[in-house]
Structures are given as structure tokens and as C-alpha cells.
Design a protein around this motif. Structure first.
Motif, PDB file in Angstrom:
ATOM      1  N   VAL A 187     -28.482  11.330 -29.717  1.00  0.00           N
ATOM      2  CA  VAL A 187     -28.801  10.053 -28.700  1.00  0.00           C
ATOM      3  C   VAL A 187     -27.437   9.341 -28.453  1.00  0.00           C
ATOM      4  CG1 VAL A 187     -29.673   7.800 -28.972  1.00  0.00           C
ATOM      5  CG2 VAL A 187     -30.875   9.644 -29.764  1.00  0.00           C
ATOM      6  N   PHE A 188     -26.542   9.498 -29.059  1.00  0.00           N
ATOM      7  CA  PHE A 188     -25.217   8.934 -28.956  1.00  0.00           C
ATOM      8  C   PHE A 188     -24.535   9.591 -27.540  1.00  0.00           C
ATOM      9  CE2 PHE A 188     -20.515   9.084 -28.672  1.00  0.00           C
ATOM     10  CZ  PHE A 188     -20.357   7.772 -29.048  1.00  0.00           C
ATOM     11  N   VAL A 189     -24.721  10.821 -27.549  1.00  0.00           N
ATOM     12  CA  VAL A 189     -23.900  11.433 -26.418  1.00  0.00           C
ATOM     13  C   VAL A 189     -24.949  11.126 -25.005  1.00  0.00           C
ATOM     14  CG1 VAL A 189     -23.868  13.813 -25.174  1.00  0.00           C
ATOM     15  CG2 VAL A 189     -22.983  13.541 -27.643  1.00  0.00           C
ATOM     16  N   HIS A 190     -26.054  11.212 -25.216  1.00  0.00           N
ATOM     17  CA  HIS A 190     -26.931  10.687 -24.171  1.00  0.00           C
ATOM     18  C   HIS A 190     -26.717   9.488 -23.627  1.00  0.00           C
ATOM     19  CE1 HIS A 190     -30.558  11.095 -21.517  1.00  0.00           C
ATOM     20  NE2 HIS A 190     -30.679   9.779 -21.998  1.00  0.00           N
ATOM     21  N   GLU A 191     -26.633   8.281 -24.342  1.00  0.00           N
ATOM     22  CA  GLU A 191     -26.687   7.013 -24.109  1.00  0.00           C
ATOM     23  C   GLU A 191     -25.037   6.802 -23.709  1.00  0.00           C
ATOM     24  OE1 GLU A 191     -28.930   5.219 -23.371  1.00  0.00           O
ATOM     25  OE2 GLU A 191     -30.476   6.589 -24.584  1.00  0.00           O
ATOM     26  N   PHE A 192     -24.241   7.466 -24.277  1.00  0.00           N
ATOM     27  CA  PHE A 192     -22.547   7.251 -24.071  1.00  0.00           C
ATOM     28  C   PHE A 192     -22.481   7.836 -22.374  1.00  0.00           C
ATOM     29  CE2 PHE A 192     -18.347   8.789 -23.401  1.00  0.00           C
ATOM     30  CZ  PHE A 192     -17.488   7.607 -24.014  1.00  0.00           C
ATOM     31  N   MET A 234     -20.521  -2.423 -13.831  1.00  0.00           N
ATOM     32  CA  MET A 234     -21.892  -3.039 -14.225  1.00  0.00           C
ATOM     33  C   MET A 234     -21.646  -3.455 -15.846  1.00  0.00           C
ATOM     34  SD  MET A 234     -24.712   0.091 -13.680  1.00  0.00           S
ATOM     35  CE  MET A 234     -24.628   1.006 -11.896  1.00  0.00           C
ATOM     36  N   LEU A 235     -22.373  -4.826 -15.818  1.00  0.00           N
ATOM     37  CA  LEU A 235     -22.315  -5.344 -17.220  1.00  0.00           C
ATOM     38  C   LEU A 235     -23.424  -4.611 -18.322  1.00  0.00           C
ATOM     39  CD1 LEU A 235     -21.512  -7.673 -19.408  1.00  0.00           C
ATOM     40  CD2 LEU A 235     -23.194  -9.125 -18.122  1.00  0.00           C
ATOM     41  N   VAL A 236     -22.650  -4.020 -19.231  1.00  0.00           N
ATOM     42  CA  VAL A 236     -23.536  -3.277 -20.183  1.00  0.00           C
ATOM     43  C   VAL A 236     -23.905  -4.409 -21.475  1.00  0.00           C
ATOM     44  CG1 VAL A 236     -23.752  -1.484 -21.823  1.00  0.00           C
ATOM     45  CG2 VAL A 236     -22.719  -1.288 -19.818  1.00  0.00           C
ATOM     46  N   ARG A 237     -25.029  -5.000 -21.580  1.00  0.00           N
ATOM     47  CA  ARG A 237     -25.592  -6.010 -22.468  1.00  0.00           C
ATOM     48  C   ARG A 237     -25.566  -5.212 -23.993  1.00  0.00           C
ATOM     49  NH1 ARG A 237     -26.059 -10.580 -20.117  1.00  0.00           N
ATOM     50  NH2 ARG A 237     -27.167 -10.893 -18.411  1.00  0.00           N
ATOM     51  N   GLU A 238     -26.155  -4.104 -24.041  1.00  0.00           N
ATOM     52  CA  GLU A 238     -26.437  -3.492 -25.457  1.00  0.00           C
ATOM     53  C   GLU A 238     -26.336  -1.854 -25.111  1.00  0.00           C
ATOM     54  OE1 GLU A 238     -29.677  -3.571 -29.012  1.00  0.00           O
ATOM     55  OE2 GLU A 238     -30.147  -4.902 -27.168  1.00  0.00           O
ATOM     56  N   PHE A 239     -25.707  -1.401 -26.248  1.00  0.00           N
ATOM     57  CA  PHE A 239     -25.959  -0.106 -26.697  1.00  0.00           C
ATOM     58  C   PHE A 239     -26.502   0.392 -27.791  1.00  0.00           C
ATOM     59  CE2 PHE A 239     -24.316   3.975 -28.048  1.00  0.00           C
ATOM     60  CZ  PHE A 239     -23.893   4.875 -26.911  1.00  0.00           C
ATOM     61  N   ALA A 240     -27.661   0.879 -27.902  1.00  0.00           N
ATOM     62  CA  ALA A 240     -28.655   1.046 -28.943  1.00  0.00           C
ATOM     63  C   ALA A 240     -28.986   2.472 -29.435  1.00  0.00           C
ATOM     64  CB  ALA A 240     -30.029   0.030 -28.620  1.00  0.00           C
ATOM     65  N   ILE A 241     -28.691   2.589 -30.509  1.00  0.00           N
ATOM     66  CA  ILE A 241     -29.307   4.067 -31.146  1.00  0.00           C
ATOM     67  C   ILE A 241     -30.632   3.781 -32.028  1.00  0.00           C
ATOM     68  CG2 ILE A 241     -28.708   5.881 -32.671  1.00  0.00           C
ATOM     69  CD1 ILE A 241     -27.008   5.701 -30.335  1.00  0.00           C
ATOM     70  N   GLY A 242     -31.673   4.119 -31.533  1.00  0.00           N
ATOM     71  CA  GLY A 242     -32.950   3.975 -32.041  1.00  0.00           C
ATOM     72  C   GLY A 242     -33.780   2.711 -31.422  1.00  0.00           C
ATOM     73  N   GLY A 290     -33.072   5.848 -27.861  1.00  0.00           N
ATOM     74  CA  GLY A 290     -31.860   4.770 -27.787  1.00  0.00           C
ATOM     75  C   GLY A 290     -31.751   4.359 -26.331  1.00  0.00           C
ATOM     76  N   TYR A 291     -31.259   3.413 -26.188  1.00  0.00           N
ATOM     77  CA  TYR A 291     -31.047   2.841 -24.750  1.00  0.00           C
ATOM     78  C   TYR A 291     -29.808   2.313 -24.510  1.00  0.00           C
ATOM     79  CZ  TYR A 291     -32.530  -1.474 -26.861  1.00  0.00           C
ATOM     80  OH  TYR A 291     -32.370  -2.665 -27.800  1.00  0.00           O
ATOM     81  N   VAL A 292     -29.194   1.802 -23.144  1.00  0.00           N
ATOM     82  CA  VAL A 292     -28.332   1.211 -22.723  1.00  0.00           C
ATOM     83  C   VAL A 292     -28.827   0.196 -21.656  1.00  0.00           C
ATOM     84  CG1 VAL A 292     -26.165   1.188 -21.307  1.00  0.00           C
ATOM     85  CG2 VAL A 292     -26.342   2.865 -23.174  1.00  0.00           C
ATOM     86  N   ARG A 293     -28.687  -1.080 -22.141  1.00  0.00           N
ATOM     87  CA  ARG A 293     -29.228  -2.027 -21.393  1.00  0.00           C
ATOM     88  C   ARG A 293     -28.177  -2.642 -20.460  1.00  0.00           C
ATOM     89  NH1 ARG A 293     -30.877  -7.789 -22.511  1.00  0.00           N
ATOM     90  NH2 ARG A 293     -29.856  -7.524 -24.495  1.00  0.00           N
ATOM     91  N   VAL A 294     -28.430  -2.451 -19.201  1.00  0.00           N
ATOM     92  CA  VAL A 294     -27.571  -2.742 -18.193  1.00  0.00           C
ATOM     93  C   VAL A 294     -28.214  -4.290 -17.355  1.00  0.00           C
ATOM     94  CG1 VAL A 294     -26.446  -2.225 -15.886  1.00  0.00           C
ATOM     95  CG2 VAL A 294     -26.579  -0.718 -17.868  1.00  0.00           C
ATOM     96  N   ALA A 295     -27.136  -4.979 -17.007  1.00  0.00           N
ATOM     97  CA  ALA A 295     -27.774  -6.278 -16.434  1.00  0.00           C
ATOM     98  C   ALA A 295     -28.391  -5.998 -15.202  1.00  0.00           C
ATOM     99  CB  ALA A 295     -26.245  -7.095 -16.119  1.00  0.00           C
ATOM    100  N   GLY A 296     -29.392  -6.466 -14.865  1.00  0.00           N
ATOM    101  CA  GLY A 296     -29.924  -6.352 -13.647  1.00  0.00           C
ATOM    102  C   GLY A 296     -31.087  -5.183 -13.563  1.00  0.00           C
TER     103      GLY A 296
END
Length: 418
Positions: free
Chosen positions: A15-20, A31-39, A63-69
């Protein structure tokens, strides 16, 4: 305990490699990355660095990476809303207090008439019980404060939608790409440590108690002829042995620059499709950094091909949904693999990594492939799809994926415990 540690390590790594991948290309595009989440689900751990909140969440479902917009913003100022403002030394708004204004006695309270936090970065409004309209300039890194939690505003040029189509497509594709690269890297490491099978008909190891040991074969023997038929490759040698179960074979081998004549009778072994002959030898393995790269690429390609064939069979009904595995099934399989050694565990991790990459590229809503479809449609149409409509599609897709995960997990539990 070893299985739990191995599963956590494997899940975290994939998950870390994917979301990274998503994270780093979002950053590169501005881009503004609001959150980097595992799980998913409730937060177990969180820390904020610069603009991004890093979290570990309870449910090991991805997991997910929450990007603004990329999704609709949670906070939106409306006309008539009362807010508090705090300012930088230069007079720009740096905090917008949405509620609990009593906890900020120094905040300047106004009634909002208009707010543009995307382009002009201004807030217009009135002091309470006053008629003179005021205009406030907002700092680019100002934050909303709601329930004492801070959320940074996102000017339009920091939002996902403001970037070019290639930048957005690359940001979406980067997650699966990193999983493919991880698979290639792991197979390259395995190839170098364990060795790469040579194509030559050279014996690498002789199993104890096997027909080959009884016949006098040794590691390093080169097969030259079988029944007067020249042999040059391992595939030729293997094919002749498999086609002659329980038939005596006369072989000419080269050992220490001398030729020897040996006879062996292959055992008859049943496989899924047929009965084949085996004499109990393994192919010679060669350790080479240079050769490990094409070897890893070939193994990655073959594994990707196998996964795609399985997906095609699932679509055509040749593969049942009951045969899919969720987290419980993967944990059980990981437990079995861990018992066989660390190298097999690494190979299993590589297989799951490329599987994760391919699954995420499927053209399904909420997955990276589904989002790429919308970017592609925008490129064809010349204008974007309505963000609200796209958001609804992805929400429905995510809900269906979670439902599928529940069904698959229940099937796993039934197989293992019921």
C-alpha cells in the motif's frame, strides 16, 4: 506471530509503494496533498508534516492519497454565515474560524456575503450589525478551523482539476506503476540471490533418494545425448524425460571434461492433465546482476499475463467469484507461504504487488483505472465531466467495491472456519 508480522509488513509495503506513487507525482505537479493514508476507517496513528496529514487507519483494505479538488471540498463558505478571521502581521487572513468562535476571542467576526478562495482569494462581508461591506485578502496557506481541526485552503492552481491532462493521468497511473516496479525489483533481487535458471542442459542439484542419485548423476553434469539423440537445452532434456516414464534412458553426460554413460528410469508422476516422467534433478542456477534484470522483467510479464487471463475468465464466467480471496484469504495464504521460507514470501509479495497494480487499472469507478477513463473522456470531449456527476459515479463504485469485499471476506471465512 511470524505470520502477523509478515502480513503487516507485506500489506504496509504494497500500500505504501502504491500510494507513494500517487503522492510523489501529485507533489511534482504542484497539487496540495491533504492526506496520505494506509488503511481505511478510524485513525490509529496520525502526524502532520508541512501540508500533509499522514495516517495509519484501522481496516487493512488499502489506502489513499487525498488530493485537493479530486473530491468535493468539505468546507464551503455560504452567504450569511458568521465566521471569525485571524490575520498575519501583513494583514492577510490566515485562519478562518468556522465554528466555536468563542474559543478564539481575538478573531474578527463577520457575516459572509461572498467568498472566492479558488481564484481571487478574498472574503467579502460585514461586521455584525454594521452595513459597510469589507473585503479581506486571504493568504494562500490560510486554514479553516472547524471543531478545532485545521484544513488548509486550496487555491485553484493547487487543485487536481487545474493541472494538465498528462499531469493528472500520470498522477493516477503512478500508483499501479510503482507496484509494477516493486514486482520487478523483488524478482531481480530473488534472481540475484537464488540464481537464474540457465537454458543449458546442466544439472544444478540431485535430490536424495531420486532415480538420478541411484543412477550416479551429480550436480554439474552436462547432458550431451539421450539414446544417441543430441541434447543442448534443458527444455529438450526435460521433454524427453517427461515423455518416457518408467522407460530406461541411456544418457551421455560430460563431467570434468570426461564423458560418462549413465542409465536412468524416470518415475511416473501424476499431474493435473497427464502422467509424466521425473528423475529428481533441478536446473542449474546462475548468479548474475546483469541477467537478473531481464529475468525479473520476464517473470513480471508472465505473472501479469496469468492475472489478466484469470480476470478474463472471471468476466466470461469460467472463473467463479467464490474463488476470489479477500484480506482473510490472503492472510491464510500468507501463513502457508511464510512456513516455506523467506524467499517464497518475497515471491508471494511480488505476485500480490503486480496483482494490486493490475486490479487498480481496471476501468471501474473509484479505482485508478476508472478515474483515468474520466481523464481520457475529457481529452476526447475537450471539456471535463461535471465534477458532481463524476463524484457520484465514484461513490457508487466505491460502495459496490466495499460490498464485493464483504462478500469475498465472508466466503474466505466460510472456507476457513465453517
Amino acid at each position: 506471530m511470524n505470520t502477523i508480522i509478515a502480513f503487516i509488513f507485506m500489506f504496509g509495503l504494497l500500500v505504501f509503494v502504491h500510494e507513494f506513487g500517487h503522492f510523489i507525482f501529485a507533489k511534482r505537479a504542484g497539487m496540495l496533498v491533504r492526506e496520505f493514508a494506509i488503511g481505511f476507517g478510524p485513525k490509529v496513528f496520525s502526524t502532520k508534516r508541512s501540508e500533509t496529514l499522514y495516517t495509519i487507519r484501522l481496516l487493512p483494505l488499502g489506502g489513499y492519497v487525498r488530493v485537493a479538488g479530486e473530491d468535493p471540498e468539505i468546507i464551503d463558505l455560504k452567504p450569511g454565515q458568521h465566521i471569525g478571521l485571524e490575520f498575519t502581521p501583513t494583514g492577510k487572513v490566515n485562519k478562518i474560524i468556522v465554528n466555536n468562535k468563542s474559543k478564539h476571542p481575538n478573531a474578527h467576526v463577520i457575516e459572509v456575503e461572498h467568498a472566492d478562495l479558488d481564484h481571487r482569494l478574498i472574503i467579502e462581508g460585514y461586521e455584525i450589525d454594521e452595513s459597510d461591506k469589507l473585503q479581506f485578502e486571504v493568504d494562500r496557506k490560510a486554514v479553516f478551523v472547524m471543531d478545532e481541526n485545521e484544513t488548509q485552503i486550496a487555491p485553484y492552481d493547487r487543485q487536481f482539476a487545474s493541472k494538465t491532462i498528462p499531469q493528472r493521468a500520470m498522477q493516477l497511473f503512478a500508483g499501479p506503476m510503482m507496484n509494477f516496479l516493486l514486482t520487478i525489483f523483488i524478482f531481480a533481487v530473488l534472481g540475484f540471490i537464488q540464481g537464474i535458471p540457465t537454458d543449458e542442459a546442466i544439472i544444478g542439484d540431485v535430490l536424495q533418494g531420486s532415480p538420478a542419485e541411484d543412477a550416479g548423476f551429480q550436480a554439474g553434469d552436462r547432458i550431451i545425448k539421450i539414446e544417441d539423440n543430441p541434447v543442448t537445452t534443458w527444455e529438450e532434456f526435460q521433454m524427453i524425460v517427461q515423455e518416457n516414464p518408467e522407460q530406461e534412458l541411456a544418457m551421455t553426460v560430460e563431467r570434468a571434461n570426461e564423458q560418462l554413460e549413465l542409465s536412468v528410469v524416470p518415475n511416473r508422476v501424476e499431474t493435473k492433465d497427464m502422467e509424466v516422467g521425473q528423475i529428481g534433478v533441478q536446473i542449474e542456477l546462475e548468479k548474475s546482476i546483469i541477467k537478473s534484470i531481464p529475468y525479473s522483467l520476464e517473470r513480471t510479464y508472465l505473472m501479469a499475463k496469468l492475472i489478466l487471463v484469470s480476470l478474463a475468465n472471471l468476466v466470461t464466467g469460467q472463473f467463479s467469484i467464490d474463488m476470489l480471496s479477500g484480506p482473510v484469504g490472503i492472510y491464510d495464504a500468507t501463513n502457508q507461504v511464510v512456513q516455506t521460507g523467506f524467499m517464497n514470501f518475497l515471491s508471494w509479495t511480488a505476485a500480490l504487488s503486480i496483482n494490486l497494480g493490475i486490479i487498480n487499472l481496471l476501468p471501474l469507478p473509484a479505482l485508478d483505472g476508472g478515474r483515468l477513463i474520466f481523464v481520457g473522456l475529457e481529452a476526447v470531449r475537450g471539456k471535463p465531466i461535471d465534477p458532481q456527476k463524476e463524484g457520484i459515479v465514484h461513490f457508487i463504485g466505491f460502495a459496490l467495491l466495499m460490498l464485493l469485499m464483504i462478500v469475498v471476506t465472508w466466503n474466505d471465512i466460510q472456507r476457513l472456519f465453517l
